[in-house]
Design a protein around this motif. Structure first.
Motif, PDB file in Angstrom:
ATOM      1  N   ILE A 150       0.841  -1.205   0.000  1.00  0.00           N
ATOM      2  CA  ILE A 150       0.000   0.000   0.000  1.00  0.00           C
ATOM      3  C   ILE A 150       0.874   1.252   0.000  1.00  0.00           C
ATOM      4  CG2 ILE A 150      -1.596   1.374   1.410  1.00  0.00           C
ATOM      5  CD1 ILE A 150      -3.023  -1.175   2.168  1.00  0.00           C
ATOM      6  N   GLN A 151       1.933   1.242   0.804  1.00  0.00           N
ATOM      7  CA  GLN A 151       2.833   2.405   0.833  1.00  0.00           C
ATOM      8  C   GLN A 151       3.448   2.656  -0.545  1.00  0.00           C
ATOM      9  OE1 GLN A 151       5.622   1.453   3.918  1.00  0.00           O
ATOM     10  NE2 GLN A 151       4.163   1.800   5.577  1.00  0.00           N
ATOM     11  N   LYS A 152       3.735   1.570  -1.266  1.00  0.00           N
ATOM     12  CA  LYS A 152       4.379   1.696  -2.576  1.00  0.00           C
ATOM     13  C   LYS A 152       3.385   2.094  -3.674  1.00  0.00           C
ATOM     14  CE  LYS A 152       6.475  -1.257  -6.128  1.00  0.00           C
ATOM     15  NZ  LYS A 152       6.795  -2.678  -6.462  1.00  0.00           N
ATOM     16  N   ASN A 153       2.210   1.483  -3.673  1.00  0.00           N
ATOM     17  CA  ASN A 153       1.282   1.647  -4.796  1.00  0.00           C
ATOM     18  C   ASN A 153       0.090   2.562  -4.519  1.00  0.00           C
ATOM     19  OD1 ASN A 153       2.491  -0.334  -6.702  1.00  0.00           O
ATOM     20  ND2 ASN A 153       2.034  -1.759  -5.040  1.00  0.00           N
ATOM     21  N   ALA A 154      -0.176   2.856  -3.255  1.00  0.00           N
ATOM     22  CA  ALA A 154      -1.326   3.702  -2.910  1.00  0.00           C
ATOM     23  C   ALA A 154      -0.975   4.488  -1.650  1.00  0.00           C
ATOM     24  CB  ALA A 154      -2.568   2.840  -2.694  1.00  0.00           C
ATOM     25  N   SER A 155       0.091   5.270  -1.741  1.00  0.00           N
ATOM     26  CA  SER A 155       0.601   5.955  -0.546  1.00  0.00           C
ATOM     27  C   SER A 155      -0.425   6.901   0.064  1.00  0.00           C
ATOM     28  CB  SER A 155       1.882   6.717  -0.896  1.00  0.00           C
ATOM     29  OG  SER A 155       1.629   7.680  -1.905  1.00  0.00           O
ATOM     30  N   ILE A 156      -1.302   7.442  -0.763  1.00  0.00           N
ATOM     31  CA  ILE A 156      -2.313   8.365  -0.245  1.00  0.00           C
ATOM     32  C   ILE A 156      -3.258   7.657   0.736  1.00  0.00           C
ATOM     33  CG2 ILE A 156      -3.866   7.982  -2.190  1.00  0.00           C
ATOM     34  CD1 ILE A 156      -4.737  10.859  -1.975  1.00  0.00           C
ATOM     35  N   LEU A 157      -3.493   6.367   0.517  1.00  0.00           N
ATOM     36  CA  LEU A 157      -4.326   5.606   1.456  1.00  0.00           C
ATOM     37  C   LEU A 157      -3.598   5.453   2.790  1.00  0.00           C
ATOM     38  CD1 LEU A 157      -6.804   3.964   2.202  1.00  0.00           C
ATOM     39  CD2 LEU A 157      -5.766   1.973   1.093  1.00  0.00           C
ATOM     40  N   ALA A 158      -2.292   5.193   2.731  1.00  0.00           N
ATOM     41  CA  ALA A 158      -1.514   5.110   3.976  1.00  0.00           C
ATOM     42  C   ALA A 158      -1.538   6.445   4.714  1.00  0.00           C
ATOM     43  CB  ALA A 158      -0.082   4.692   3.661  1.00  0.00           C
ATOM     44  N   GLU A 159      -1.462   7.554   3.950  1.00  0.00           N
ATOM     45  CA  GLU A 159      -1.529   8.883   4.574  1.00  0.00           C
ATOM     46  C   GLU A 159      -2.856   9.065   5.307  1.00  0.00           C
ATOM     47  OE1 GLU A 159      -0.459  12.395   2.237  1.00  0.00           O
ATOM     48  OE2 GLU A 159       0.376  11.039   0.751  1.00  0.00           O
ATOM     49  N   ALA A 160      -3.947   8.653   4.666  1.00  0.00           N
ATOM     50  CA  ALA A 160      -5.273   8.787   5.282  1.00  0.00           C
ATOM     51  C   ALA A 160      -5.366   7.926   6.542  1.00  0.00           C
ATOM     52  CB  ALA A 160      -6.354   8.394   4.273  1.00  0.00           C
ATOM     53  N   CYS A 161      -4.847   6.697   6.476  1.00  0.00           N
ATOM     54  CA  CYS A 161      -4.910   5.798   7.634  1.00  0.00           C
ATOM     55  C   CYS A 161      -4.142   6.375   8.821  1.00  0.00           C
ATOM     56  CB  CYS A 161      -4.346   4.426   7.264  1.00  0.00           C
ATOM     57  SG  CYS A 161      -5.385   3.490   6.129  1.00  0.00           S
ATOM     58  N   GLU A 162      -3.040   7.060   8.541  1.00  0.00           N
ATOM     59  CA  GLU A 162      -2.224   7.636   9.618  1.00  0.00           C
ATOM     60  C   GLU A 162      -2.969   8.734  10.364  1.00  0.00           C
ATOM     61  OE1 GLU A 162       1.373   9.434   8.236  1.00  0.00           O
ATOM     62  OE2 GLU A 162       2.435   8.974  10.091  1.00  0.00           O
ATOM     63  N   LYS A 163      -3.943   9.360   9.690  1.00  0.00           N
ATOM     64  CA  LYS A 163      -4.684  10.480  10.298  1.00  0.00           C
ATOM     65  C   LYS A 163      -5.944  10.016  11.021  1.00  0.00           C
ATOM     66  CE  LYS A 163      -2.001  13.731   8.526  1.00  0.00           C
ATOM     67  NZ  LYS A 163      -1.100  12.898   7.724  1.00  0.00           N
ATOM     68  N   ILE A 164      -6.218   8.715  11.020  1.00  0.00           N
ATOM     69  CA  ILE A 164      -7.456   8.223  11.630  1.00  0.00           C
ATOM     70  C   ILE A 164      -7.239   7.903  13.099  1.00  0.00           C
ATOM     71  CG2 ILE A 164      -9.118   6.314  11.656  1.00  0.00           C
ATOM     72  CD1 ILE A 164      -8.811   6.151   8.633  1.00  0.00           C
ATOM     73  N   ALA A 165      -7.943   8.617  13.958  1.00  0.00           N
ATOM     74  CA  ALA A 165      -8.011   8.322  15.390  1.00  0.00           C
ATOM     75  C   ALA A 165      -6.642   8.114  16.031  1.00  0.00           C
ATOM     76  CB  ALA A 165      -8.913   7.109  15.619  1.00  0.00           C
ATOM     77  N   ALA A 166      -6.625   7.385  17.157  1.00  0.00           N
ATOM     78  CA  ALA A 166      -5.413   7.087  17.909  1.00  0.00           C
ATOM     79  C   ALA A 166      -4.973   5.665  17.575  1.00  0.00           C
ATOM     80  CB  ALA A 166      -5.693   7.230  19.402  1.00  0.00           C
ATOM     81  N   PRO A 167      -3.682   5.308  17.891  1.00  0.00           N
ATOM     82  CA  PRO A 167      -3.192   3.965  17.547  1.00  0.00           C
ATOM     83  C   PRO A 167      -4.094   2.826  18.048  1.00  0.00           C
ATOM     84  CG  PRO A 167      -1.364   5.344  18.203  1.00  0.00           C
ATOM     85  CD  PRO A 167      -2.599   6.158  18.439  1.00  0.00           C
ATOM     86  N   ALA A 168      -4.633   2.950  19.247  1.00  0.00           N
ATOM     87  CA  ALA A 168      -5.472   1.866  19.789  1.00  0.00           C
ATOM     88  C   ALA A 168      -6.709   1.648  18.915  1.00  0.00           C
ATOM     89  CB  ALA A 168      -5.880   2.186  21.221  1.00  0.00           C
ATOM     90  N   VAL A 169      -7.273   2.734  18.405  1.00  0.00           N
ATOM     91  CA  VAL A 169      -8.448   2.615  17.544  1.00  0.00           C
ATOM     92  C   VAL A 169      -8.040   2.062  16.178  1.00  0.00           C
ATOM     93  CG1 VAL A 169     -10.317   3.887  16.416  1.00  0.00           C
ATOM     94  CG2 VAL A 169      -9.608   4.489  18.738  1.00  0.00           C
ATOM     95  N   ARG A 170      -6.887   2.516  15.662  1.00  0.00           N
ATOM     96  CA  ARG A 170      -6.415   2.010  14.366  1.00  0.00           C
ATOM     97  C   ARG A 170      -6.104   0.512  14.436  1.00  0.00           C
ATOM     98  NH1 ARG A 170      -3.465   7.139  14.137  1.00  0.00           N
ATOM     99  NH2 ARG A 170      -1.522   6.132  14.756  1.00  0.00           N
ATOM    100  N   ASN A 171      -5.720   0.034  15.607  1.00  0.00           N
ATOM    101  CA  ASN A 171      -5.426  -1.395  15.764  1.00  0.00           C
ATOM    102  C   ASN A 171      -6.690  -2.241  15.788  1.00  0.00           C
ATOM    103  OD1 ASN A 171      -2.684  -0.940  15.889  1.00  0.00           O
ATOM    104  ND2 ASN A 171      -2.624  -0.860  18.132  1.00  0.00           N
ATOM    105  N   ARG A 172      -7.825  -1.617  16.010  1.00  0.00           N
ATOM    106  CA  ARG A 172      -9.095  -2.354  16.118  1.00  0.00           C
ATOM    107  C   ARG A 172     -10.016  -2.087  14.917  1.00  0.00           C
ATOM    108  NH1 ARG A 172     -10.688  -6.989  17.972  1.00  0.00           N
ATOM    109  NH2 ARG A 172     -12.950  -7.044  17.971  1.00  0.00           N
ATOM    110  N   GLY A 173     -10.103  -0.831  14.514  1.00  0.00           N
ATOM    111  CA  GLY A 173     -10.993  -0.464  13.415  1.00  0.00           C
ATOM    112  C   GLY A 173     -10.510  -1.025  12.085  1.00  0.00           C
TER     113      GLY A 173
END
Length: 291
Positions: free
Chosen positions: A92-115
């Protein structure tokens, strides 16, 4: 497997196959993935369902891989992959980096680990959606007999998608990403620390001989239904000999259907969106020696 407790009246079922989960579905059951959005709803006073069906054990909804889709290379992302899985995945980082950028901005790490990315999409207000719109993502849904494909853009326009269908995978075409282009994602909140978005915007521009060939702009966040700004995109695509920035700013604002709430006016949201898009496009043209 059924989990229940007298002190917690909601029961949770965890089927292991797509056919099993489909057989369990009815109007009284609620499909749950990571459960982070449901938790927010419960804390806001929304009544808890009595029966949940978890997708956690469904192997068909797991994995991130590069596949062939209609003869073209594509990323296949299982709907049950967590936001953290997507953020840290090398493909994803290589082929769709913008998606990785969006994921980094979502909530806190604990929520990203579950959502999950599937839950984020099915909420119809998730911050991954603008990024996936400019990536021209396709979605596959299982209807109990087979999986059917639909573009994310078309699915979002359906007022009431069939409740009997289950999102299984997200497909992102890779071939368009190998052309000279730039992308960006911005999430605007009311403060620097984690907060719900006022707006989330994403853009992708492809150029040919230093001229803009294709522009894709998308916006969401807050209570907006994410969408592409198709009129503004056409204005950029036809502006081969120069862009009238004031006119483009007005087109973006007119193309963005927003709202006023107790904190932010519709005029502010529109202005911020236009300024962000224009600043990004100007930076790209400057890098290409056109501005």
């Amino acid at each position: 497997m059924k989990i229940s407790a007298d002190a917690y009246p909601t029961t949770v079922e965890m089927p292991r196959t797509l056919s099993a989960i489909h057989n369990l579905r009815n109007q009284h059951n609620r499909i749950i993935s990571g459960g982070t959005i449901l938790q927010i709803n419960w804390e806001a006073g929304v009544e808890k369902p009595e029966h949940l069906i978890s997708t956690e054990k469904l192997s068909e909804l797991k994995g991130i891989s590069e596949v062939q889709l209609d003869g073209e290379p594509a990323l296949k992302i299982g709907a049950a992959m967590t936001i953290s899985d997507c953020l840290h995945n090398i493909s994803i980082q290589k082929n769709a980096s913008i998606l990785a950028e969006a994921c980094e901005k979502i909530a806190a790490p604990a929520v990203r680990n579950r959502g999950t990315i599937g839950g984020n999409i099915c909420s119809k207000i998730g911050d991954t959606i603008p990024a996936l719109l400019v990536l021209e993502a396709q979605l596959s849904f299982y209807n109990g007999e087979q999986e059917n494909m639909i573009s994310l853009r078309e699915w979002l326009t359906k007022p009431n998608p069939p409740s009997s269908e289950l999102l299984t995978n997200i497909y992102i075409p890779i071939h368009t990403l190998n052309k000279p282009g730039s992308s960006f994602f911005r999430k605007i909140g009311r403060r620097e620390s984690f907060t719900a978005a006022i707006i989330s915007i994403a853009g992708y521009i492809e150029y040919e001989e230093n001229n803009i060939k294709t522009a894709r702009l998308a916006i969401g966040g807050g209570s907006h239904l994410p969408c592409r700004l198709s009129i503004a995109e056409k204005e950029i695509n036809k502006a081969a000999n120069g862009i009238d920035w004031s006119f483009l700013s007005q087109v973006i604002q007119d193309d963005f259907s927003s709202y006023t709430d107790p904190f932010i006016t519709v005029e502010y949201r529109k202005k911020v969106a236009a300024n962000l898009f224009i600043a990004w496009i100007k930076d790209i043209l400057k890098e290409q020696g056109k501005e």
